[in-house]
Write an enzyme that holds these catalytic residues in place. Sequence first.
Site, PDB file in Angstrom:
ATOM      1  N   SER A   1       0.694  -0.779   0.076  1.00 16.27           N
ATOM      2  CA  SER A   1      -0.092  -0.039  -0.094  1.00 16.27           C
ATOM      3  C   SER A   1       1.243   1.203  -0.094  1.00 16.27           C
ATOM      4  O   SER A   1       0.850   2.463  -0.597  1.00 16.27           O
ATOM      5  CB  SER A   1      -1.199   0.083   1.190  1.00 16.27           C
ATOM      6  OG  SER A   1      -2.257  -1.067   1.638  1.00 16.27           O
TER       7      SER A   1
ATOM      8  N   ARG B   1       1.137   4.075  -2.919  1.00 20.41           N
ATOM      9  CA  ARG B   1       0.998   5.711  -3.164  1.00 20.41           C
ATOM     10  C   ARG B   1       2.833   6.412  -2.742  1.00 20.41           C
ATOM     11  O   ARG B   1       2.592   7.167  -3.635  1.00 20.41           O
ATOM     12  CB  ARG B   1       1.044   5.707  -1.333  1.00 20.41           C
ATOM     13  CG  ARG B   1      -0.918   5.182  -1.256  1.00 20.41           C
ATOM     14  CD  ARG B   1      -1.311   4.952   0.190  1.00 20.41           C
ATOM     15  NE  ARG B   1      -2.076   4.778   0.677  1.00 20.41           N
ATOM     16  CZ  ARG B   1      -2.850   3.805  -0.013  1.00 20.41           C
ATOM     17  NH1 ARG B   1      -2.348   2.480  -0.857  1.00 20.41           N
ATOM     18  NH2 ARG B   1      -4.789   3.655   0.316  1.00 20.41           N
TER      19      ARG B   1
ATOM     20  N   GLY C   1      -5.731  -3.802  -7.615  1.00 21.08           N
ATOM     21  CA  GLY C   1      -6.681  -3.029  -7.103  1.00 21.08           C
ATOM     22  C   GLY C   1      -6.307  -1.713  -6.423  1.00 21.08           C
ATOM     23  O   GLY C   1      -7.020  -0.838  -6.930  1.00 21.08           O
TER      24      GLY C   1
ATOM     25  N   ARG D   1     -13.286  -6.729 -11.568  1.00 23.13           N
ATOM     26  CA  ARG D   1     -13.589  -6.144  -9.903  1.00 23.13           C
ATOM     27  C   ARG D   1     -14.292  -4.450 -10.144  1.00 23.13           C
ATOM     28  O   ARG D   1     -14.032  -3.895 -11.009  1.00 23.13           O
ATOM     29  CB  ARG D   1     -12.244  -6.265  -9.196  1.00 23.13           C
ATOM     30  CG  ARG D   1     -11.072  -7.014  -9.200  1.00 23.13           C
ATOM     31  CD  ARG D   1     -10.275  -7.562  -8.403  1.00 23.13           C
ATOM     32  NE  ARG D   1     -10.535  -6.877  -6.509  1.00 23.13           N
ATOM     33  CZ  ARG D   1      -9.042  -6.389  -6.122  1.00 23.13           C
ATOM     34  NH1 ARG D   1      -7.907  -6.413  -7.035  1.00 23.13           N
ATOM     35  NH2 ARG D   1      -9.442  -5.847  -5.206  1.00 23.13           N
TER      36      ARG D   1
ATOM     37  N   GLN E   1      -8.878   1.897  -0.890  1.00 18.91           N
ATOM     38  CA  GLN E   1      -8.755   2.863  -2.108  1.00 18.91           C
ATOM     39  C   GLN E   1      -9.943   4.077  -2.561  1.00 18.91           C
ATOM     40  O   GLN E   1      -9.464   5.579  -3.660  1.00 18.91           O
ATOM     41  CB  GLN E   1      -9.088   1.705  -2.906  1.00 18.91           C
ATOM     42  CG  GLN E   1      -7.497   0.416  -2.760  1.00 18.91           C
ATOM     43  CD  GLN E   1      -7.882  -0.522  -3.686  1.00 18.91           C
ATOM     44  OE1 GLN E   1      -9.192  -0.596  -3.592  1.00 18.91           O
ATOM     45  NE2 GLN E   1      -7.428  -1.497  -3.022  1.00 18.91           N
TER      46      GLN E   1
ATOM     47  N   ASP F   1      -7.484  -7.902   4.506  1.00 16.77           N
ATOM     48  CA  ASP F   1      -6.400  -8.573   3.900  1.00 16.77           C
ATOM     49  C   ASP F   1      -6.916  -9.855   3.972  1.00 16.77           C
ATOM     50  O   ASP F   1      -5.116 -10.929   4.120  1.00 16.77           O
ATOM     51  CB  ASP F   1      -5.112  -7.674   3.281  1.00 16.77           C
ATOM     52  CG  ASP F   1      -5.196  -6.338   2.547  1.00 16.77           C
ATOM     53  OD1 ASP F   1      -6.252  -6.170   1.431  1.00 16.77           O
ATOM     54  OD2 ASP F   1      -4.720  -5.254   2.617  1.00 16.77           O
TER      55      ASP F   1
ATOM     56  N   LYS G   1     -12.639  -8.526  -3.880  1.00 15.02           N
ATOM     57  CA  LYS G   1     -11.090  -9.081  -4.222  1.00 15.02           C
ATOM     58  C   LYS G   1     -10.492  -9.130  -4.708  1.00 15.02           C
ATOM     59  O   LYS G   1     -11.110  -9.607  -5.937  1.00 15.02           O
ATOM     60  CB  LYS G   1     -10.869  -9.520  -2.804  1.00 15.02           C
ATOM     61  CG  LYS G   1     -11.115  -8.261  -1.135  1.00 15.02           C
ATOM     62  CD  LYS G   1      -9.928  -6.833  -0.964  1.00 15.02           C
ATOM     63  CE  LYS G   1     -10.519  -6.493  -0.064  1.00 15.02           C
ATOM     64  NZ  LYS G   1      -9.936  -4.655   0.155  1.00 15.02           N
TER      65      LYS G   1
ATOM     66  N   ARG H   1     -13.093 -13.587  -2.175  1.00 17.58           N
ATOM     67  CA  ARG H   1     -12.486 -14.306  -0.807  1.00 17.58           C
ATOM     68  C   ARG H   1     -13.257 -15.300  -0.392  1.00 17.58           C
ATOM     69  O   ARG H   1     -12.829 -15.884   1.236  1.00 17.58           O
ATOM     70  CB  ARG H   1     -11.890 -13.426   0.008  1.00 17.58           C
ATOM     71  CG  ARG H   1      -9.875 -13.252  -1.310  1.00 17.58           C
ATOM     72  CD  ARG H   1      -9.587 -12.243  -0.210  1.00 17.58           C
ATOM     73  NE  ARG H   1      -8.390 -11.894  -1.058  1.00 17.58           N
ATOM     74  CZ  ARG H   1      -7.648 -11.004  -0.191  1.00 17.58           C
ATOM     75  NH1 ARG H   1      -7.721  -9.917   0.430  1.00 17.58           N
ATOM     76  NH2 ARG H   1      -6.563 -10.376  -1.488  1.00 17.58           N
TER      77      ARG H   1
HETATM   78  C1  S3P Z   1      -5.621  -1.115   0.244  1.00 12.70           C
HETATM   79  C2  S3P Z   1      -6.685  -1.258   0.336  1.00 12.70           C
HETATM   80  C3  S3P Z   1      -7.849  -2.253   1.018  1.00 12.70           C
HETATM   81  C4  S3P Z   1      -7.090  -3.568   0.494  1.00 12.70           C
HETATM   82  C5  S3P Z   1      -5.715  -3.314  -0.127  1.00 12.70           C
HETATM   83  C6  S3P Z   1      -5.213  -2.363  -0.817  1.00 12.70           C
HETATM   84  C7  S3P Z   1      -5.214   0.002  -0.635  1.00 12.70           C
HETATM   85  O1  S3P Z   1      -8.729  -2.208  -0.481  1.00 12.70           O
HETATM   86  O2  S3P Z   1      -7.616  -4.475   0.607  1.00 12.70           O
HETATM   87  O3  S3P Z   1      -5.216  -4.713  -0.612  1.00 12.70           O
HETATM   88  O4  S3P Z   1      -3.687   0.023  -0.517  1.00 12.70           O
HETATM   89  O5  S3P Z   1      -5.729   0.956   0.283  1.00 12.70           O
HETATM   90  P1  S3P Z   1      -9.961  -1.508   0.042  1.00 12.70           P
HETATM   91  O6  S3P Z   1      -9.651  -0.254   0.195  1.00 12.70           O
HETATM   92  O7  S3P Z   1     -10.756  -1.967  -1.606  1.00 12.70           O
HETATM   93  O8  S3P Z   1     -10.942  -2.235   1.099  1.00 12.70           O
END
Ligand code: S3P
Length: 438
Positions: free
Chosen positions: A35, A39, A104, A132, A179, A317, A344, A348
Amino acid sequence: MTPAVPAADLDAVSSLQVTGAGPARGTLQVPGDKSISHRALLLSAMAHGPSVITGLSRGQDVTHTLRAIERFGVVVTDAGEGRVRVEGPLRHEPDDVLDHGNAGTGIRLMSGVCAGIDGLSVLTGDQFLRRRPMDRVAVPLGLMGAAIDGRERGRLAPLVIHGGGLTGITYSPKVASAQVKSAVLLAGLSAKGSTTVEEIHPTRRHTEEMLDQFGARVRVEGHAVTVEPGELTGTDVRVPGDPSQAAFWAVAALLADEGEVIVEGLYPGYGRSDFVGVLKRMGADVDFGLSTGVLTVRSSRLKAVELTAEDIPGIVDEVPVLAMAAAVAEGTTVISGAGDLRAKESDRIASTSAMLRAFGVRVTETEDGMVIEGASRLRPARVDSHGDHRIAMTAAVAGACAAEGTTVIDGWDSVATSYPRFAADLVRLTRAGVEQGA
Ligand code: S3P
């Protein structure tokens, strides 16, 4: 017969065979946080001046984000000693389709970036990502003024974004999603007026933490985050280890007697280590040093736990691997309020239930969760990852530490999206026999 492949080269095999079972023991460091890595690249690309990133995840998901920022004229170079130098800002609209692979987080955060750019962007990904939902970001970015289209009226990638001319909004996403929050905040940097996201349940705070680090005006009040428009300034970022990868080793230590694992250098901040609290509720001997980022886990007798909607954002996760811990715990574990897990990398709830069943666990799938009968003695299994790295890694630790015999994991190559060399770490910690499956 399949030729033997060294464990270090097993990332790309489509099927992995793991022969256990014994305790996981040892000390290790896991890859840079995924994550934070996405970013770090995106904010460095948007920022004026250079940024140097240390400890970036080398998984395919983050590599797709790295390649994507290059399409905007951003220069990314190797700064030596595993560091990456990014020279922002984005110079033009992307000169080709942005391919986010399986990521994603990559595609959704990038949608926010593209919404703020005066120009055309086309974003896509692999067969799993293209299934997705993308309306969760397309809707708020559309409200801000971006013109977004995609398959199924903008619900699915490929997405086409005509960005620019945005106006700030106050938005309350229906799902608790870092996200979505991040996509809107990143777009807000180039909007007219301030942009606020109010969350139903607070989620990981990497975007707001990093926006602050890059000089944006951002403030958090309760469950609401507000960003003001403005330019970012390049800075240096150190990416800590990924707690959600450490969770596999934590559960590995708990699956067999005499297990003991120490994971060093983890991100100690908000919203990423709640699985530690869940394991404590289950009776695990586990400690996470918030000042040191060191996680220590010792083999323990586990008991069942109840997990509800309040718990899920903090363990979003880690549910597959926590479900595996529940399978060997005393009693019945009930997980609810986790409906978004169906959107996901795989569905999942379905893929975790199918994996547990393959190991001989009695599990009932519900619309938004699972009921897991514990105290199971795991039998070796054949598991389909459904293209989902976290299913594959959960099955691998169960096969190595708890299921006596040979477990086969199909779709193993998905692990390279987030944890290259996982098989090598598995062998080092568990002494399991690992080879290419047939
Ligand atoms: C993430 C947010 C989560 C997580 C993903 C990473 C992120 O998803 O499941 O692995 O880095 O912002 P969601 O925001 O859809 O819950």
